[in-house]
Design an enzyme around this catalytic site. Structure first.
Site, PDB file in Angstrom:
ATOM      1  N   VAL A   1       0.863  -1.182   0.000  1.00  0.00           N
ATOM      2  CA  VAL A   1       0.000   0.000   0.000  1.00  0.00           C
ATOM      3  C   VAL A   1       0.901   1.233   0.000  1.00  0.00           C
ATOM      4  O   VAL A   1       1.840   1.333   0.798  1.00  0.00           O
ATOM      5  CB  VAL A   1      -1.016  -0.009   1.175  1.00  0.00           C
ATOM      6  CG1 VAL A   1      -0.344  -0.142   2.521  1.00  0.00           C
ATOM      7  CG2 VAL A   1      -1.897   1.223   1.161  1.00  0.00           C
ATOM      8  N   PHE A   2       0.622   2.148  -0.943  1.00  0.00           N
ATOM      9  CA  PHE A   2       1.445   3.351  -1.080  1.00  0.00           C
ATOM     10  C   PHE A   2       0.862   4.460  -0.211  1.00  0.00           C
ATOM     11  O   PHE A   2      -0.298   4.849  -0.361  1.00  0.00           O
ATOM     12  CB  PHE A   2       1.463   3.790  -2.550  1.00  0.00           C
ATOM     13  CG  PHE A   2       2.292   5.023  -2.797  1.00  0.00           C
ATOM     14  CD1 PHE A   2       3.667   4.940  -2.886  1.00  0.00           C
ATOM     15  CD2 PHE A   2       1.693   6.271  -2.925  1.00  0.00           C
ATOM     16  CE1 PHE A   2       4.443   6.074  -3.102  1.00  0.00           C
ATOM     17  CE2 PHE A   2       2.454   7.417  -3.137  1.00  0.00           C
ATOM     18  CZ  PHE A   2       3.838   7.313  -3.225  1.00  0.00           C
TER      19      PHE A   2
ATOM     20  N   GLY B   1       0.283  10.540   2.533  1.00  0.00           N
ATOM     21  CA  GLY B   1      -0.189  11.545   3.492  1.00  0.00           C
ATOM     22  C   GLY B   1       0.124  11.069   4.897  1.00  0.00           C
ATOM     23  O   GLY B   1       1.273  10.744   5.229  1.00  0.00           O
ATOM     24  N   SER B   2      -0.919  10.962   5.715  1.00  0.00           N
ATOM     25  CA  SER B   2      -0.669  10.576   7.112  1.00  0.00           C
ATOM     26  C   SER B   2      -0.092   9.164   7.225  1.00  0.00           C
ATOM     27  O   SER B   2       0.585   8.856   8.211  1.00  0.00           O
ATOM     28  CB  SER B   2      -1.947  10.699   7.941  1.00  0.00           C
ATOM     29  OG  SER B   2      -2.909   9.769   7.520  1.00  0.00           O
TER      30      SER B   2
ATOM     31  N   GLU C   1      -9.387   5.366   6.536  1.00  0.00           N
ATOM     32  CA  GLU C   1      -9.457   6.197   5.323  1.00  0.00           C
ATOM     33  C   GLU C   1     -10.892   6.299   4.786  1.00  0.00           C
ATOM     34  O   GLU C   1     -11.089   6.536   3.598  1.00  0.00           O
ATOM     35  CB  GLU C   1      -8.530   5.608   4.250  1.00  0.00           C
ATOM     36  CG  GLU C   1      -7.080   5.445   4.668  1.00  0.00           C
ATOM     37  CD  GLU C   1      -6.377   6.759   4.991  1.00  0.00           C
ATOM     38  OE1 GLU C   1      -6.686   7.768   4.328  1.00  0.00           O
ATOM     39  OE2 GLU C   1      -5.547   6.783   5.918  1.00  0.00           O
TER      40      GLU C   1
HETATM   41  C1  SIN Z   1      -2.272   8.383   2.679  1.00  0.00           C
HETATM   42  O1  SIN Z   1      -1.636   8.796   3.635  1.00  0.00           O
HETATM   43  O2  SIN Z   1      -1.726   7.637   1.840  1.00  0.00           O
HETATM   44  C2  SIN Z   1      -3.711   8.703   2.485  1.00  0.00           C
HETATM   45  C3  SIN Z   1      -4.138  10.041   2.970  1.00  0.00           C
HETATM   46  C4  SIN Z   1      -4.050  10.240   4.450  1.00  0.00           C
HETATM   47  O3  SIN Z   1      -4.493   9.379   5.222  1.00  0.00           O
HETATM   48  O4  SIN Z   1      -3.547  11.277   4.884  1.00  0.00           O
END
Ligand code: SIN
Length: 182
Positions: free
Chosen positions: A12-13, A16-17, A88
């Site tokens: 999983v790429f 963000g967080s 998410e």
């Molecule tokens: C992510 O981090 O890949 C998705 C967006 C987030 O949860 O900030």
């Protein structure tokens, strides 16, 4: 939602967080890159970094032919997706993506909030974005923390993302701009 292999681990790429806040187990983590996408603070957050009445701003991916987005990929067991899907849930969908690593690439998934989801906010003037981020707080913490931690994590990885750097600069500099207007 893309279907996952029921028994095999999946990459999983994170962009963000997921890059800086790992509340999930993983087998391996590697810096990675996806092509044709750009990271933007265009997704509203009612559930983590804001509220229904005052949503914060978090990142999503927008189609950007010829550009790329650098992040961190995690190899996770199938059962971890129950947690990730819940985390998410506010507009994000699992989509298939090719993740490039140094020396090769793999098929994986990424959580993307498309322009058609209800929480999508889209672009706005930087000052407006910065005011929103300095104001909004949700169950996971402040919106300001989200941008500062993401920017810090990207710097630590040697990644330069102009949009993230600009938003961070505005968020941190807003109070000075009011004291010393230029
Ligand atoms: C992510 O981090 O890949 C998705 C967006 C987030 O949860 O900030």
């Amino acid at each position: 939602m893309i279907h996952l292999h029921p028994t095999q681990p999946t990459w999983v790429f994170g962009y963000g967080s997921l890059i800086w806040k790992q509340d999930f187990p993983y087998i391996e983590a590697r810096p990675g890159r996806i092509t044709g996408w750009a990271r933007r603070f265009w997704q509203g957050s009612h559930d983590h970094r804001g509220t229904e009445e005052d949503p914060g701003r978090v990142v999503t991916l927008v189609a950007a032919p010829g550009e790329h987005c650098d992040g961190r990929a995690f190899l996770v067991e199938p059962e971890v997706f129950e947690h990730l899907d819940h985390r998410e849930k506010n507009g994000y969908e699992r989509v298939a993506v090719e993740i490039a690593f140094e020396g090769g690439s793999v098929d994986g998934v990424v959580y993307r909030a498309s322009e058609s989801n209800e929480a999508f906010l889209g672009p706005a003037p930087m000052e407006e974005i910065a005011k929103q981020m300095n104001r909004c707080v949700g169950p996971s913490g402040s919106n300001r923390e989200y941008v500062v931690e993401l920017a810090r994590a990207l710097r630590g990885m040697g990644v330069l993302d102009g949009h993230v750097a600009e938003v961070e600069g505005w968020v941190l500099g807003l109070e000075w701009r009011h004291i010393y207007p230029i």
